[in-house]
Design a protein around this motif. Sequence first.
Motif, PDB file in Angstrom:
ATOM      1  N   SER A 228       0.862  -1.179   0.000  1.00  0.00           N
ATOM      2  CA  SER A 228       0.000   0.000   0.000  1.00  0.00           C
ATOM      3  C   SER A 228       0.900   1.230   0.000  1.00  0.00           C
ATOM      4  O   SER A 228       1.816   1.341   0.819  1.00  0.00           O
ATOM      5  CB  SER A 228      -0.906   0.002   1.235  1.00  0.00           C
ATOM      6  N   LYS A 230       1.481   5.472  -0.123  1.00  0.00           N
ATOM      7  CA  LYS A 230       0.971   6.810   0.167  1.00  0.00           C
ATOM      8  C   LYS A 230       2.086   7.814  -0.063  1.00  0.00           C
ATOM      9  O   LYS A 230       3.160   7.723   0.525  1.00  0.00           O
ATOM     10  CB  LYS A 230       0.471   6.911   1.605  1.00  0.00           C
ATOM     11  N   GLU A 232       3.644  11.408   0.254  1.00  0.00           N
ATOM     12  CA  GLU A 232       3.591  12.579   1.121  1.00  0.00           C
ATOM     13  C   GLU A 232       4.090  13.790   0.340  1.00  0.00           C
ATOM     14  O   GLU A 232       5.280  13.932   0.069  1.00  0.00           O
ATOM     15  CB  GLU A 232       4.437  12.343   2.366  1.00  0.00           C
ATOM     16  N   CYS A 248       7.706   8.651  -0.489  1.00  0.00           N
ATOM     17  CA  CYS A 248       6.725   7.604  -0.764  1.00  0.00           C
ATOM     18  C   CYS A 248       6.746   6.604   0.397  1.00  0.00           C
ATOM     19  O   CYS A 248       7.734   5.907   0.618  1.00  0.00           O
ATOM     20  CB  CYS A 248       7.074   6.898  -2.071  1.00  0.00           C
ATOM     21  N   SER A 249       5.654   6.549   1.138  1.00  0.00           N
ATOM     22  CA  SER A 249       5.547   5.631   2.270  1.00  0.00           C
ATOM     23  C   SER A 249       4.869   4.340   1.809  1.00  0.00           C
ATOM     24  O   SER A 249       3.768   4.375   1.251  1.00  0.00           O
ATOM     25  CB  SER A 249       4.748   6.295   3.391  1.00  0.00           C
ATOM     26  N   ASP A 303       0.778  -1.262  -6.095  1.00  0.00           N
ATOM     27  CA  ASP A 303      -0.026  -0.101  -5.723  1.00  0.00           C
ATOM     28  C   ASP A 303       0.737   1.151  -6.128  1.00  0.00           C
ATOM     29  O   ASP A 303       1.973   1.150  -6.199  1.00  0.00           O
ATOM     30  CB  ASP A 303      -0.310  -0.090  -4.215  1.00  0.00           C
ATOM     31  N   ASP A 305       0.634   5.775  -6.094  1.00  0.00           N
ATOM     32  CA  ASP A 305       0.076   7.049  -5.646  1.00  0.00           C
ATOM     33  C   ASP A 305       0.763   8.135  -6.457  1.00  0.00           C
ATOM     34  O   ASP A 305       1.890   7.947  -6.935  1.00  0.00           O
ATOM     35  CB  ASP A 305       0.286   7.251  -4.148  1.00  0.00           C
ATOM     36  N   TYR A 307       1.322  12.616  -7.452  1.00  0.00           N
ATOM     37  CA  TYR A 307       1.327  14.016  -7.034  1.00  0.00           C
ATOM     38  C   TYR A 307       1.484  14.883  -8.276  1.00  0.00           C
ATOM     39  O   TYR A 307       2.356  14.634  -9.120  1.00  0.00           O
ATOM     40  CB  TYR A 307       2.478  14.266  -6.058  1.00  0.00           C
TER      41      TYR A 307
END
Length: 392
Positions: A228, A230, A232, A248-249, A303, A305, A307
């Motif tokens: 997963s 997320k 930042e 990137c976490s 996964d 994410d 920006y």
Amino acid sequence: MEAAAGNLVPFILLTAGSCLVLGEQAGAQAVRADNVTVMEGETAEIACKLHSYDRSIVVIQNPYRQTLFFNGTRALKDDRFQLVSFTSHQVRIALSDVRVQDEGGYYCQLYAEDTHHQVAVVTVLVAPVPVVEAVGEAATENGAINLECRVPRSKPAAVIRWYREKKPLQGTIRQEQQGKIFSVSSSLSFPVTRRDNGGVVTCEADLPGVKGQRRRTDFTLDVRYAPSVKLEAPPSILREGDDLVLACSVTGNPLPSQITWTRLNESLPIRAESEGSELTIRHLTPADNGTYVCEALTDMGRDTDQYTLVVYDRGAVVEQQNSLSYAMVGGVLALLVFVLICALTITVWFSLRQKGSYLTHEASRLDEHGEVREAFINGAGDSHEHKKEYFI
């Protein structure tokens, strides 16, 4: 007198027999030995206690009737047996590194005018050592994990219990016996999610009726699940010449060995530096604008994410977004409008209900006085006259 003498003879014989039995019992107590219970690997002490010892021969034998000590002198070449003490009151020997094969009766024999012997029974217990392992395929999210707790050796048979966060769990027991040794195992299965990863399940084993021999083994759950991601993003507005740092976490099991950075429909700027979970672009220009994507990939899935970067000129006036997002403001306004509509609807409903109750009450009052019909007729007549005057 003859009758009395006849009754006295059996009494004398009975008394003599009782004294003989007591004498034999007293003689049997010339040697006394106590039973010993010891854990495997420890040291057992066997004591032969002597009564009225007159320096006669004392012999100690093992369960196989092999002589261990003869009047305090070692007779069997086994260094595990050691003479602790030899006095007029007792002979004490020690057996180190006790094994299950050493279990049995040890004979304490005193050779005097009569031979006296006692048996000290040595009982050897085997402490349980539980071993927990996962069985079958690796546990995955929304699947089940299968665990097995094994106690390969114990004596007597070990009792196995499962615990998870101090709550007992029920397992399936299987037991085997080989000679005097027992092998016990317990199987356990339950569903898991990603939240269970890193949790602890405890297997506890002890010997029934034996204090201080409880053993516990903890097993850390390993639940595999997809990553997963997320991203930042920086909180402030970025202008030309600023530096961009994206972090990137990633969570998952297993964790990805590599994180990939890309820019949609374009390649990364030449000045972009990616190191692990961070992407850095120094001295930003409008050419760096675009949507940056962080991607994590493992054998459990992938996964991403993203920006969107917008670089403003140094002199550009940009309204800083309030910490309260527009979506949240819109939601609050919609809630207020809904509350006002509900309040207005309830007010109108109560008003209509009150007016209807008033008209019903007035009609009932007129009917009770017999005036409803008259009021209707008069009302009709007046209406006719009014119409008549209107046409004139």
